[in-house]
Structure formats: structure tokens, C-alpha cells
Design a protein around this motif. Structure first.
Motif, PDB file in Angstrom:
ATOM      1  N   GLY A 130      28.949  13.453 -49.983  1.00  0.00           N
ATOM      2  CA  GLY A 130      28.931  13.443 -51.161  1.00  0.00           C
ATOM      3  C   GLY A 130      26.952  14.068 -51.373  1.00  0.00           C
ATOM      4  O   GLY A 130      26.734  13.564 -52.091  1.00  0.00           O
ATOM      5  N   LYS A 133      26.997  20.222 -53.718  1.00  0.00           N
ATOM      6  CA  LYS A 133      27.767  20.657 -54.892  1.00  0.00           C
ATOM      7  C   LYS A 133      27.546  21.548 -55.101  1.00  0.00           C
ATOM      8  O   LYS A 133      27.055  22.591 -53.706  1.00  0.00           O
ATOM      9  CB  LYS A 133      27.034  19.719 -55.588  1.00  0.00           C
ATOM     10  CG  LYS A 133      26.854  18.373 -56.131  1.00  0.00           C
ATOM     11  CD  LYS A 133      26.199  18.188 -57.393  1.00  0.00           C
ATOM     12  CE  LYS A 133      26.148  16.170 -57.464  1.00  0.00           C
ATOM     13  NZ  LYS A 133      25.655  15.728 -59.158  1.00  0.00           N
ATOM     14  N   ALA A 205      22.676  18.060 -53.112  1.00  0.00           N
ATOM     15  CA  ALA A 205      23.650  17.126 -54.342  1.00  0.00           C
ATOM     16  C   ALA A 205      22.144  16.993 -54.682  1.00  0.00           C
ATOM     17  O   ALA A 205      21.627  17.360 -55.812  1.00  0.00           O
ATOM     18  CB  ALA A 205      23.615  16.312 -54.630  1.00  0.00           C
ATOM     19  N   GLU A 208      20.379  19.933 -57.500  1.00  0.00           N
ATOM     20  CA  GLU A 208      20.387  20.195 -58.427  1.00  0.00           C
ATOM     21  C   GLU A 208      19.487  20.533 -59.767  1.00  0.00           C
ATOM     22  O   GLU A 208      19.936  21.596 -60.327  1.00  0.00           O
ATOM     23  CB  GLU A 208      21.135  19.110 -59.397  1.00  0.00           C
ATOM     24  CG  GLU A 208      22.491  19.359 -60.536  1.00  0.00           C
ATOM     25  CD  GLU A 208      23.522  18.653 -60.837  1.00  0.00           C
ATOM     26  OE1 GLU A 208      23.417  18.972 -62.219  1.00  0.00           O
ATOM     27  OE2 GLU A 208      23.829  17.951 -59.361  1.00  0.00           O
ATOM     28  N   PRO A 230      31.091  18.379 -58.091  1.00  0.00           N
ATOM     29  CA  PRO A 230      31.052  17.551 -56.527  1.00  0.00           C
ATOM     30  C   PRO A 230      32.109  17.929 -55.415  1.00  0.00           C
ATOM     31  O   PRO A 230      32.872  18.002 -55.844  1.00  0.00           O
ATOM     32  CB  PRO A 230      31.316  15.901 -57.094  1.00  0.00           C
ATOM     33  CG  PRO A 230      32.016  15.671 -58.027  1.00  0.00           C
ATOM     34  CD  PRO A 230      31.941  17.444 -59.016  1.00  0.00           C
ATOM     35  N   ASP A 232      33.531  17.298 -51.632  1.00  0.00           N
ATOM     36  CA  ASP A 232      33.498  16.053 -50.245  1.00  0.00           C
ATOM     37  C   ASP A 232      33.424  16.455 -49.220  1.00  0.00           C
ATOM     38  O   ASP A 232      33.891  15.642 -48.425  1.00  0.00           O
ATOM     39  CB  ASP A 232      34.941  15.199 -50.508  1.00  0.00           C
ATOM     40  CG  ASP A 232      35.339  14.273 -50.031  1.00  0.00           C
ATOM     41  OD1 ASP A 232      34.521  13.018 -50.604  1.00  0.00           O
ATOM     42  OD2 ASP A 232      36.413  13.778 -49.708  1.00  0.00           O
TER      43      ASP A 232
END
Length: 364
Positions: A130, A133, A205, A208, A230, A232
Motif C-alpha cells: 500500500g 502507486k 504514494a 503523489e 493504487p 498492492d
């Protein structure tokens, strides 16, 4: 140099987005928009450390442990932490902490422990999900190279030890500018076809905003088409703990002496184990929650701290579980921060605190 230049650099290395939800890393006391007079690095901020900063003319203290961790309902000077905060405010000293965010990066606290132990090929023990991205965008061929460069400078395109990574496909884009638009190519009211490059690239992430700002600033179109997905994927360079290998296998007693010397600890608590030690997992501070990951990684030893009595049973003879002490496993974070800052700012010399803040003594 301004204090916020140091803070910005620290947060590039250890983004606050990587800290645990319970943590309180970052700027804790004072304003960063002021000139830097001197910087003191410590593991913990105590009243004595603030006094030391005053004596050494430092107006910035960077610690590993946040002095404000649990909520404060009052600051009256009743505790050492309260007195330290009051003295820092009165002396216009800025307090900053890099805690679990520095624990979670591949160049952070656990890398320093691995270095002290002489581990080869260290890798993050429990990579996080997580944290990544993907950006997909479309740009005229002639602008693709410049846009990729801008995205890379904003923090996109890094995969492990590789940077400037992207995938590019040539295709045909279509659009029609409506009334009031100012198209870069084509005419208002007419459908236009433009040969375009589809660029795909990965980014952390927390970057961004910077990546999208770079995209919009360097893309020639008035309206930029882009998608953000997104992922994983595990982030191979973000997560708690590290695992690596000693140059050669060691018997348990020799390994214990090696750890004691490398971490300068007066006491090691450990479990029974009969095998040789070569593959070693580490986690500074309270890291027993990573015991399953250490076993899964094939470690013969796991060096950490703050292990409770019943938690030692969980090793079950599958590896050597060591509690080398919280302070002892994290004390070299001071050296790590000094090294990083000196490398980034070669004309600036941060100071290391001369005060041992370890609250634990050992009797033998």
C-alpha cells in the motif's frame, strides 16, 4: 541555512507517511522558519540534553524518540519531559523527532544495526504493502522525454536499485476542444487526432502531490489526461526490520560475544538454540512482533529488544532470539543521522549529544 532545510532533508529520507499510526514523529516544538545556529543529535530529549544544546549554542535538537509521545494534558514542569519542553520553548530551541519513519526505511535504524553486525546483503525483513502507486498519462511524442525527466525528478520511476523506470507505448489520442478551450494542438469544434506516447511509471504514494504537480507543470496540454492506480505490490525498501548474512557461520557463544561487542551492550537475554548462526534478522527497539517474519526469512538469529518473558517461548528453538536492549540497539541512530546530514550538507557540522539517556543500569 534554515532549520526547515534540515527537516525537509530528513523527511525526504524518512517520510512522515511511513511512521506507525501510534507514533508522533516530526516537528514537535518550535518554528522551523528560522536560521539554524547549531544542531544537536540525541536518542532521547531530556532536560539535561536541552541544557547541553543551550551550552553548545544549538537551536535545533533532532531525536529518535519523540519527547511528546503520549498526549500532554498540562505542562507545569512536574516531569523531566515537561521541564525539557518548557526550557526548549523559553530558549527558542526547535525539537524534532525521526522515529518509526526512520525505522521503516532501508537506509534507517535497522541498516545501522546490520552494519554494526557486519551483515552482508541486508534487505528489509517485512516489506509493506500500500505504499506504491502507478501513474499513467498520454503526451505528444515530442514531449515524452522531457515529461519523463520531470516525473523522475519529482520522485517517480524508482524500483529497488533502479531509477528512471517507465514503460512507453505509442498510440493515437483523440479529442475535440469545446468553446472556451485553448488547445495546444487542433482547433475548437473539430475532432483532432494526435500521435501520443502512453507513459506508465511507479511512485511512492506519499509523493503523489509532487508527481502530479510535475505532470501538470510540464505537460503541454491545457487538460491533462492521467490515471493513478493504487498498487498492492510490496515496497522492497520500506518496512520494519532487516535480514542479512554474516560472512561465515558462528557458534552461538561466539555470535553472542560478537553482538555484545558490536552493540556495546552490558547484557543480552537470549533463548536456547543449538545450530550455527549465519543468517541474522534485526529490529531496533521493540521488535518481537517480527519474530514470525524472521523465522519465515530463514534467520538463525533475531536481534531485537523489549522481549517479554512469555514472548521468548515463541522462538521454540527455531532460532536464537536475543534481547540486546532498547537503547543498545538504537543508540547508533545518532551516528546514522550525523552521517546523513554531513553527507548532504558538507559545510555544516551537527553535534552528537554527549549525554547517555539510557534510563537502565545493569548490575553484575
Amino acid at each position: 541555512m534554515q532549520i526547515n532545510e534540515i527537516i525537509q532533508f530528513l523527511e525526504e529520507i524518512a517520510p512522515l507517511a511511513y511512521q506507525e499510526s501510534y507514533d508522533n514523529a516530526g516537528l514537535l516544538v518550535g518554528r522551523a522558519d528560522q536560521p539554524l545556529q547549531g544542531m544537536l543529535i540525541t536518542l532521547d530529549i531530556t532536560e539535561a540534553v536541552v541544557q547541553e544544546a543551550i551550552q553548545k549554542h544549538c537551536n535545533l535538537i533532532v531525536s529518535h524518540h519523540p519527547i511528546i509521545f503520549h498526549p500532554l494534558k498540562r505542562i507545569t514542569g512536574a516531569t523531566d519531559a515537561e521541564r525539557a519542553i518548557m526550557l526548549a520553548i523559553q530558549s527558542n530551541i526547535v525539537l524534532y523527532a525521526a522515529h518509526t519513519n526512520l525505522d521503516q526505511v532501508a537506509e534507517g535504524v535497522n541498516a545501522m544495526i546490520a552494519e554494526r553486525l557486519g551483515l552482508l546483503h541486508p534487505q528489509v525483513l517485512a516489506p509493506l504493502r500500500g505504499k506504491l502507486k502507478k501513474l499513467v498519462t498520454f503526451v505528444p511524442h515530442a514531449h515524452a522525454a522531457a515529461l519523463r525527466t520531470a516525473l523522475f525528478h519529482a520522485g517517480a520511476g524508482t524500483i529497488g536499485q533502479y531509477d528512471e523506470c517507465s514503460y512507453n507505448i505509442e498510440g493515437m489520442g483523440t479529442f475535440r476542444a469545446r468553446e472556451g478551450a485553448h488547445p495546444y494542438v487542433g482547433a475548437v469544434g473539430e475532432q483532432h487526432q494526435e500521435p501520443e506516447t502512453r507513459i506508465e511509471t511507479i511512485f511512492p504514494a506519499h509523493r503523489e502531490t509532487a508527481v502530479v504537480e510535475a505532470l501538470l507543470r510540464h505537460h503541454p496540454y491545457e487538460e491533462v489526461a492521467y490515471d493513478i492506480y493504487p498498487l498492492d505490490n510490496l515496497h522492497p525498501r520500506v518496512g520494519p526490520g532487516m535480514v542479512g548474512e554474516l560472512p561465515e557461520p558462528l557458534p552461538v557463544d561466539v555470535f553472542l560475544k560478537h553482538v555484545q561487542k558490536a552493540l556495546q551492550t552490558g547484557c543480552i537475554r537470549y533463548t536456547r538454540y543449538t545450530g550455527m548462526i549465519q543468517r541474522v534478522a534485526v529490529c531496533g527497539g521493540a521488535g518481537v512482533f517480527l519474530l514470525p517474519e524472521a523465522i519465515k526469512a530463514g534467520a538463525q538469529a533475531f536481534v531485537t529488544a523489549d522481549v517479554k518473558y512469555h514472548e521468548f517461548f515463541r522462538a521454540e528453538g527455531r532460532l536464537l532470539l536475543l534481547d540486546a536492549g532498547h537503547y543498545e540497539t538504537e543508540q547508533f541512530t545518532i551516528d546514522l543521522l550525523e552521517r546523513l546530514i554531513r553527507k548532504k550538507f558538507p559545510n555544516f557540522a551537527p553535534l552528537k549529544s554527549e549525554i547517555c539517556t539510557n534510563p537502565i543500569n545493569y548490575f553484575s
